[in-house]
Design an enzyme around this catalytic site. Structure first.
Site, PDB file in Angstrom:
ATOM      1  N   LYS A  14       2.658  -2.764   0.200  1.00  0.00           N
ATOM      2  CA  LYS A  14       3.612  -1.741   0.653  1.00  0.00           C
ATOM      3  C   LYS A  14       3.526  -1.651   2.168  1.00  0.00           C
ATOM      4  CE  LYS A  14       0.349   1.519   1.679  1.00  0.00           C
ATOM      5  NZ  LYS A  14       0.040   2.030   3.046  1.00  0.00           N
ATOM      6  N   GLY A 103      -2.095  -1.425   1.159  1.00  0.00           N
ATOM      7  CA  GLY A 103      -2.257  -0.897  -0.197  1.00  0.00           C
ATOM      8  C   GLY A 103      -2.760  -1.881  -1.225  1.00  0.00           C
ATOM      9  N   ASP A 139      -2.956   6.532  -3.156  1.00  0.00           N
ATOM     10  CA  ASP A 139      -1.820   5.608  -3.081  1.00  0.00           C
ATOM     11  C   ASP A 139      -1.449   4.991  -4.424  1.00  0.00           C
ATOM     12  OD1 ASP A 139      -1.415   5.983  -0.402  1.00  0.00           O
ATOM     13  OD2 ASP A 139      -2.291   4.077   0.231  1.00  0.00           O
TER      14      ASP A 139
END
Length: 288
Positions: A14, A103, A139
């Site tokens: 991401k 991420g 996340d």
């Protein structure tokens, strides 16, 4: 009993288009506002069904023990909560830079949750999977959510966000950034005003963590400067997450390829190009 099977899935990286730190909670967590976008570049994970209940990692991140690996922790969590007697062998082919703000570990965990939901035939809904995901990290719910999102809170309050077709030229310097260390920095701004709207101009916002990272890692600044010079005027160029990766958001593939090539050469680092995803590759693995 179900027949033995294997799933090979993509755990996409991401980027944070912007990231504002709006406060700090009594438990030490920070409240954020950010737009996160999944991209079509990531780790590859192979999940192989085991009829016994063992969870075995045969390939993973160098230097991270299996018990500390988010992918393994995700498998053990969903196994424990659903009381399934099935097991799995997990192989993680790492492509997302570790400590790059993209991420990687969180995405691996989400891909395991979604993949095992299909492989073990658990029929968990997205809401149920997101609740498990939050236990693994702030996340992780975003990747289970499965589409570009405006995130509030510690990152768990998610609203779908529309992103135009976008290509990213991404550079990652040869440094490992500790997210905890960046958030603990005394000079970090922790009171950016909360956004009053959910629709943002292309120039809106910045990354509150960027100034802290640049002060500690000149390698990040070199990559950021190289992208800023080579990207078209007005393109968003920023650091993702807590670093170390930086990106330029561009309107078409050719421009992204050209920007990446010239910036990587100027900064003497490697990078990659990726397209924004409207949906996570495993979006359909959550039960309706």
């Amino acid at each position: 009993m179900i027949a033995p099977g294997t799933l090979t899935v993509l755990a996409p990286a991401k980027v944070n288009l912007f990231l504002h730190v709006t406060g700090r909670l009594s438990d030490g967590y920070h409240t954020l506002e950010t737009v996160m976008v999944p991209i079509d570049y990531g780790d590859r994970i192979r999940l192989t069904l085991r009829q016994e209940s063992d969870i075995v990692r045969t390939r993973g991140v160098d230097g991270i023990a299996p018990e500390d690996d988010l992918a393994v922790r995700a498998a053990r969590l969903v196994q424990r909560r659903t009381a399934t007697t099935k097991g799995v062998t997990i192989e993680v082919e790492k492509r997302i830079p570790v400590g790059g703000g993209l991420g990687g570990g969180s995405s691996d965990a989400a891909a395991v949750l979604l993949g095992l939901n299909r492989l073990w035939q658990l029929e968990l809904t997205r809401v149920e999977l997101m609740a498990l995901a939050l236990e693994l990290g702030a996340d992780v719910p975003f990747f289970v959510f499965g589409e570009p999102a405006f995130a509030r809170g510690i990152g768990e309050a998610l609203e779908a966000f529309s992103v135009p077709p976008t290509w990213f030229a991404v550079l990652t310097p040869r440094v490992h950034v500790s997210t905890a260390a960046i958030f603990a920095a005394l000079e970090l701004t922790r009171h950016t005003p909360s956004a009053r709207i959910d629709v943002f101009s292309e120039a809106y916002g910045g990354n509150d963590l960027q100034r802290v990272a640049l002060s500690r890692f000149p390698e990040i600044r070199a990559c950021l400067d190289a992208l800023s010079r080579e990207a078209p005027r007005g393109a968003r160029v920023a650091m993702s997450g807590s670093g170390s990766s930086v990106f330029a958001a561009l309107a078409d593939e050719d421009t992204a390829m050209d920007t990446l090539s010239r910036a990587a050469q100027a900064a003497a680092v490697t990078g990659f190009m990726a397209r924004a995803l409207d949906r996570h590759p495993l979006h359909s693995f959550a039960a309706a």
